[in-house]
Design a protein around this motif. Sequence first.
Motif, mmCIF file in Angstrom:
data_model
loop_
_atom_site.group_PDB
_atom_site.id
_atom_site.type_symbol
_atom_site.label_atom_id
_atom_site.label_comp_id
_atom_site.label_asym_id
_atom_site.label_seq_id
_atom_site.Cartn_x
_atom_site.Cartn_y
_atom_site.Cartn_z
ATOM 1 N N GLY A 2 -10.559 -1.864 9.772
ATOM 2 C CA GLY A 2 -11.603 -1.277 9.166
ATOM 3 C C GLY A 2 -11.253 0.110 8.761
ATOM 4 O O GLY A 2 -11.991 1.161 8.736
ATOM 5 N N TYR A 3 -10.012 0.332 8.611
ATOM 6 C CA TYR A 3 -9.530 1.668 8.065
ATOM 7 C C TYR A 3 -9.867 1.709 6.166
ATOM 8 O O TYR A 3 -9.752 0.574 5.581
ATOM 9 C CB TYR A 3 -7.906 1.892 8.039
ATOM 10 N N GLY A 4 -10.063 2.814 5.841
ATOM 11 C CA GLY A 4 -9.865 3.247 4.538
ATOM 12 C C GLY A 4 -8.654 2.946 3.686
ATOM 13 O O GLY A 4 -7.663 2.914 4.633
ATOM 14 N N ILE A 5 -8.423 2.781 2.509
ATOM 15 C CA ILE A 5 -7.296 2.376 1.845
ATOM 16 C C ILE A 5 -7.093 3.305 0.724
ATOM 17 O O ILE A 5 -7.920 3.764 -0.027
ATOM 18 C CB ILE A 5 -7.398 1.058 1.305
ATOM 19 N N GLU A 6 -5.878 4.098 0.891
ATOM 20 C CA GLU A 6 -5.241 4.785 -0.292
ATOM 21 C C GLU A 6 -4.302 3.907 -1.105
ATOM 22 O O GLU A 6 -3.297 3.475 -0.386
ATOM 23 C CB GLU A 6 -4.734 6.245 0.264
ATOM 24 N N ILE A 7 -4.320 3.772 -2.170
ATOM 25 C CA ILE A 7 -3.313 3.242 -3.179
ATOM 26 C C ILE A 7 -2.934 3.994 -4.222
ATOM 27 O O ILE A 7 -3.658 4.930 -4.770
ATOM 28 C CB ILE A 7 -3.889 1.825 -3.700
ATOM 29 N N ASP A 8 -1.772 3.976 -4.909
ATOM 30 C CA ASP A 8 -1.400 4.613 -6.231
ATOM 31 C C ASP A 8 -1.311 3.704 -7.191
ATOM 32 O O ASP A 8 -1.152 2.487 -7.186
ATOM 33 C CB ASP A 8 0.017 5.071 -6.017
ATOM 34 N N VAL A 9 -1.577 4.166 -8.686
ATOM 35 C CA VAL A 9 -1.358 3.380 -9.660
ATOM 36 C C VAL A 9 -0.330 3.819 -10.720
ATOM 37 O O VAL A 9 -0.145 5.198 -10.751
ATOM 38 C CB VAL A 9 -2.719 3.204 -10.408
ATOM 39 N N GLN A 10 0.401 3.007 -11.089
ATOM 40 C CA GLN A 10 1.370 3.512 -12.139
ATOM 41 C C GLN A 10 0.914 2.483 -13.429
ATOM 42 O O GLN A 10 0.507 1.291 -13.302
ATOM 43 C CB GLN A 10 2.632 3.119 -11.835
#
Length: 254
Positions: free
Chosen positions: A42-50
Amino acid sequence: MPVPPLPNAFLIRPIAHRALHDGNRTRAENGRLAVEAAIARGYGIEIDVQPSADGDAMVFHDYDLGRVTTATGAIRQRSADALANVSYRTGEVGIPTLAQICDQIAGRVPLLIEIKDQDGMMGSDIGTLGSSVAKVLRDYEGPLAVMSFNPHAVAEMRDLLPDVPRGLTTSDFPKKDWLLLSDARRAELASLDKVEAVGASFISHKITALDHPPVLALKERGIPVLCWTVKSAAQEIKARKVAQNITFEGYLPA
């Protein structure tokens, strides 16, 4: 142009930094297994994009493949199809596209996307990554926000996706961490004076500099302050004296 508010969901659930990876032992950062692990808790998610060589937005943090995969060289020199066959050091196969990760999350938890700087100097040469991100996100349903260290990238998202909340990833920009930037540019970024200009509705600030006066001034004005990257429960207690939510890794917040 009105500034879209950051959804309250981003201020309630702790946000897993690069998804809920385990230090790249069995679940690679920004990978599908880490995303699913975050959703399960149930955590939020941070992701990166390249960007890939053919312009797809790929979910990956580094500019070079070598730290977390068995491949070498710049990610932007390989096509999305080629990156789909790259093996992580965890044994997982395939760097996912942003579209694939969005389909996987499907609005189940808050999704925070950091657009990595493509200029190299935090300038205006940001390439086509923003437009690729916008194309994927235009029809996404669920709690969503985008951010970048580069104010030019955030301004572009304001123009491309005006209804999606956007923020600045920020720091006090010490010289030792930003050797390519001039003293003047570091001071400009550290002042946080671009928040209003780019229509940012929040910042995500470096945990060790949450007492930075411009951060406290923004908080006083009611602008949400997130922070990166909390690595222990003790750090979390300290961070929450200023930040309304945390991006974390290496432990499981309550």
